[in-house]
Write an enzyme that holds these catalytic residues in place. Structure first.
Site, short mmCIF file in Angstrom:
data_model
loop_
_atom_site.label_atom_id
_atom_site.label_comp_id
_atom_site.label_asym_id
_atom_site.label_seq_id
_atom_site.Cartn_x
_atom_site.Cartn_y
_atom_site.Cartn_z
CE LYS A 277 -3.85 -1.88 2.73
NZ LYS A 277 -4.96 -1.74 1.75
NE ARG A 351 -10.57 -10.09 -2.40
CZ ARG A 351 -10.95 -9.17 -3.28
NH1 ARG A 351 -11.25 -9.51 -4.53
NH2 ARG A 351 -11.04 -7.90 -2.92
N1 BES Z 1 -7.94 -4.10 4.30
C1 BES Z 1 -8.17 -3.63 2.99
C2 BES Z 1 -9.52 -2.90 2.86
C3 BES Z 1 -9.68 -1.65 3.68
C4 BES Z 1 -9.36 -0.42 3.13
C5 BES Z 1 -10.18 -1.71 4.98
C6 BES Z 1 -9.50 0.73 3.89
C7 BES Z 1 -10.34 -0.56 5.72
C8 BES Z 1 -9.98 0.67 5.18
C9 BES Z 1 -8.17 -4.78 1.99
O1 BES Z 1 -7.35 -5.86 2.32
C10 BES Z 1 -7.69 -4.25 0.67
O2 BES Z 1 -6.60 -3.76 0.62
N2 BES Z 1 -8.53 -4.36 -0.35
C11 BES Z 1 -8.21 -3.88 -1.65
C12 BES Z 1 -8.67 -4.91 -2.65
C13 BES Z 1 -8.17 -4.70 -4.04
C14 BES Z 1 -6.66 -4.86 -4.10
C15 BES Z 1 -8.84 -5.69 -4.97
C16 BES Z 1 -8.94 -2.56 -1.87
O3 BES Z 1 -10.07 -2.41 -1.37
O4 BES Z 1 -8.37 -1.68 -2.50
ZN ZN Z 2 -5.33 -5.60 1.77
#
Ligand code: BES
Ligand code: ZN
Ligand code: ZN
Length: 503
Positions: A277, A351
């Site tokens: 990230k 997931r």
């Molecule tokens: N933990 C994150 C989702 C999240 C984002 C929770 C902000 C709380 C606050 C999750 O694991 C994630 O990073 N999801 C990605 C998925 C994508 C790479 C398909 C997302 O939502 O960008």
């Molecule tokens: Zn994530």
């Protein structure tokens, strides 16, 4: 924690540091709510006028302090806004009471004892006010040195207007204490920094709580996970120095006729892994285990309340880190269900751990499975920071969960699982990829999970990415940081199931 007592004393005569009263928004200005008659009398019936002079309107979130006149034992009156005056023959909304009680408790940090003289019409109101007060008094200071300004939370809440000898009122207060204590414990877990709470540490907390409350706890460590073929959980955790865990919490009741399984996403820190990230997106990612914390709290609450239903909690715990041993974008994982997954983005890790836990939970053929997860940023885009999304393979169950969540004061919204979005997760190499279209990302994640739920099992998925962690200012009974989202929804589902009302 703040103590909750029911008192038959009058608002004017109880010895306390402060009396809390309700004020509603009337057509012609603020209106003092029922329960505060004795306080209003001490003001010669002019409390509403005094409050109006001080700028109070009765609006939600307002807190107005007034020095008490002679005739009141307490030196201070705190008026909290309840919003609109209810219509004729209607009562104050439970959530309005819960929030007002929360505002009062937050305002009274440092006070020893507060008498709450809010309107109490029913046992449900007792529970709502009790929950609001105990949730609003939450503070998280475990990692701060004790300074001279550290006053500590409100010491005691004495609820007036409730009947201590009434069985229903007593039970409502006990329920409020159990629910609020477990929500506050879940908030602690979410707020605990990720260098302190790794998967093994979380599992140890669950094991200790299990002993205390008669819940059977089984922990699969990394060796057991490898032996069991949990490729999803292992694939996410393999980049971290702190290995993953799958925790099973089993609460059983001898006369239970139904069984529920709750599955929680427990990423103790989500850096994104190799698909790291960017800065600005990982500072709050200790909150990525809020789903597992909610599941843990709900199972413990069900046990504390002795609900006549079997509830199994599954905590899928891993830390998502980049390293030389981490899963790469392009790797294929052999999942517990037997399916293979091509990992295209290591940041879509929730997931993967949930898929293994869902497949494992399905083996016991529970009457329903509900998973809870801070799963996608897309769900936050869709519903904002206070509403969670509900997806399900059963429309009636999705509707029921939506109704339950609104009933307990947790806003949610039903979301679809459009079949056409599945195609974009086709992988040339494996059975499925862990990413598909960007548009509708929350629904894509839901469709992925659906594939790992056992045939014929009723399942719902709560994406709590928005409401799990409050980065804004506190409001109502919700503090900054971990909120304890979805716990009351899970507990109410268990209560309804115990009463034989499920679907
Ligand atoms: N933990 C994150 C989702 C999240 C984002 C929770 C902000 C709380 C606050 C999750 O694991 C994630 O990073 N999801 C990605 C998925 C994508 C790479 C398909 C997302 O939502 O960008
Ligand atoms: Zn994530
Ligand atoms: Zn995540």
């Amino acid at each position: 924690m703040t103590a909750l007592t029911l008192s038959t004393a009058g608002a004017a005569t109880l010895r306390a540091d402060v009396v809390v009263v309700g004020v509603a928004k009337g057509a012609k200005g603020p209106v003092v709510a029922p329960g505060a008659e004795a306080v209003d009398k001490a003001f010669d019936g002019k409390l509403a006028a005094v409050l109006e002079t001080l700028g109070a309107t009765g609006g939600e979130g307002e807190a107005t302090k007034v020095p008490a006149p002679a005739g009141l034992k307490a030196p201070l009156v705190l008026a909290v806004g309840l919003g609109a005056v209810p219509g004729k023959d209607e009562e104050y909304d439970e959530e309005a009471l819960r929030r007002a009680a929360g505002v009062a408790a937050r305002t009274l940090v440092g006070a020893k004892k507060a008498a709450f003289a809010l309107p109490v019409g029913s046992a449900e109101d007792v529970q709502a006010i009790g929950e609001g007060a105990l949730l609003g008094s939450y503070t998280f200071t475990a990692f701060q040195s004790v300074g001279k300004d550290d006053k500590g939370p409100l010491g005691e809440v004495a609820l007036l207007g409730a009947k201590p000898r009434d069985k229903a009122h007593k039970a409502a207060a006990e329920r409020a204490v159990a629910v609020a204590e477990e929500i506050n414990r879940a908030r602690d877990l979410v707020n605990t920094p990720p260098n302190e709470l790794n998967p093994a540490a979380f599992a140890a907390v669950a094991t200790a709580a299990g002993k205390e409350h008669g819940i059977k706890v089984q922990v699969l460590d990394e060796k057991a996970l490898a032996k069991g073929g949990f490729g999803g959980i292992l694939g996410v955790g393999v980049g971290s120095e702190a290995p993953p865990r799958l925790v099973k919490l089993s609460y059983t009741h001898a006369k239970a006729e139904k069984s529920l399984a709750f599955v929680g996403k427990g990423i103790t820190y989500d850096s994104g892994g190799i698909s790291l990230k960017p800065a600005g997106h990982n500072e709050t990612m200790k909150c990525d285990m809020a789903g597992a914390a909610a599941v843990f709290a709900a199972v413990v609450t069900a046990a504390r309340l002795g609900l006549q239903v079997n509830v199994t909690g599954w905590l899928a715990l891993a830390e998502n880190m980049p390293s030389g041993s981490a899963t790469r974008p392009g790797d294929v994982l052999n999942m517990y269900s037997g399916k293979t997954v091509e990992v295209l983005n290591t940041d879509a890790e929730g997931r993967l751990v949930l898929a293994d836990a869902l497949a494992k939970a399905s083996e016991e053929a529970p009457d329903a499975i509900v998973d809870v997860a801070t799963l996608t940023g897309a769900m936050m885009m869709a519903l904002g920071n206070r509403t969670f999304g509900i997806m399900s393979n059963d429309d009636a169950f999705r509707t029921e969960l939506h109704e339950i969540s609104e009933e307990v004061g947790e806003p949610s919204w039903p979301m679809p699982l459009p079949a056409h979005l599945r195609k974009a997760m086709d992988s040339p190499t494996a059975d499925i990829a862990n990413m598909g279209e960007r548009m509708g990302g929350g629904l894509v994640a839901g469709l992925f999970l659906k594939e790992f739920v056992g045939e014929g099992i009723t399942w719902a998925h709560l994406d709590i990415a928005g409401p799990a962690f409050n980065e804004a200012a506190p409001f109502g009974y919700t503090p900054k940081g971990g909120t304890g989202s979805a716990i009351r929804t899970l507990v109410r589902l268990a209560e309804r199931t115990a009463e034989g009302d499920l679907g």
